[in-house]
Design a protein around this motif. Structure first.
Motif, short mmCIF file in Angstrom:
data_model
loop_
_atom_site.label_atom_id
_atom_site.label_comp_id
_atom_site.label_asym_id
_atom_site.label_seq_id
_atom_site.Cartn_x
_atom_site.Cartn_y
_atom_site.Cartn_z
N LYS A 135 0.83 -1.20 0.00
CA LYS A 135 0.00 0.00 0.00
C LYS A 135 0.87 1.25 0.00
O LYS A 135 0.58 2.22 -0.72
CB LYS A 135 -0.92 0.00 1.22
N GLU A 188 1.09 4.22 -2.86
CA GLU A 188 0.91 5.64 -2.56
C GLU A 188 2.09 6.47 -3.03
O GLU A 188 1.92 7.59 -3.55
CB GLU A 188 0.67 5.83 -1.06
N GLU A 189 3.30 5.95 -2.85
CA GLU A 189 4.48 6.70 -3.26
C GLU A 189 4.61 6.77 -4.78
O GLU A 189 5.07 7.77 -5.33
CB GLU A 189 5.74 6.08 -2.66
N SER A 193 2.17 6.97 -6.80
CA SER A 193 1.14 7.87 -7.32
C SER A 193 1.30 9.29 -6.79
O SER A 193 0.52 10.18 -7.14
CB SER A 193 -0.25 7.34 -6.95
#
Length: 219
Positions: A190, A194-195, A197
């Motif tokens: 996860k 996140e990183e 995007s």
């Protein structure tokens, strides 16, 4: 999750000591389902028998082969792969091609476990090694891109575990119990998503510069 309005960079994954690209199967499947193009390289030899510079050269050759010259990409390294990735970025020109760099459980400041081997690649990952000291002299180069180090305080392969903490970029603590689990842990996946995007630092700097210029022109 990847923004539908942005075209995601392809991602190149670099494994750790004794590993192959197989360690990334869970991560590759996870990211592929999100729409990312995922590539992974099995570096050879993977047991520390050669200096890490040699493995970084394999990365440079592979990246040049699979990505067009003007194609930006993101790079992720697990354990030793993070250090190999740093050499590629800091010494082989990779910093000009990569937008995001993520390391997972990498011994950026060395690990005591590396003293258990006399193999060249392992010796370079020792605490106080010339190789790491040299890379750390200009680690601010990494501040040009989105750089993230994911680490666990329970990592018994990286001793001390805080060796994974870097003074530049972003450090993310995820309490995974075992080193090898970090490449597949759901919380890590996860965080990687996140990183990958996250808005690009370089692009934000460019936009802020343009904004400042416009404001000055209005005065």
């Amino acid at each position: 999750m990847m923004n539908n309005s942005q075209k995601a960079n392809p991602i190149l994954l670099l494994h750790g000591l004794w590993d192959t690209e197989a360690i990334f199967h869970p991560m590759s499947n996870f990211l592929s389902k999100l729409g990312y193009s995922v590539y992974s390289l099995s570096m050879n030899p993977n047991n520390g028998d050669v200096a890490l510079e040699k493995l970084a050269e394999q990365v440079a050759i592979y990246a040049a082969k699979i990505f067009p010259e003007n194609q930006r990409f993101d790079l992720l390294g697990f354990s030793m792969g993070g250090i190999v990735g740093r050499y590629y970025l800091q010494r082989l020109g990779g910093i000009e091609k990569v937008d995001r760099f993520i390391t997972i459980g990498s011994p950026h400041n060395g690990t005591a476990t590396a003293f258990g081997s006399l193999r060249p690649g392992c010796m370079q990952m020792r605490i106080g090694s010339y190789f790491l000291a040299d890379l750390n002299r200009d680690l601010t180069v990494l501040s040009q891109i989105n750089f993230t180090s994911i680490w666990s305080p329970y990592d018994m392969m990286i001793l001390p575990a805080s060796s994974s903490i870097m003074p530049v970029g972003k450090n993310i603590l995820i309490p995974v119990l075992f080193h090898g689990w970090m490449a597949a842990d759901e919380r890590v996946l996860k965080a990687v998503m996140e990183e990958l995007s996250a808005p690009l630092k370089a692009e934000n700097n460019r936009l802020n510069s343009l904004k400042t210029t416009v404001q000055e022109n209005r005065k």
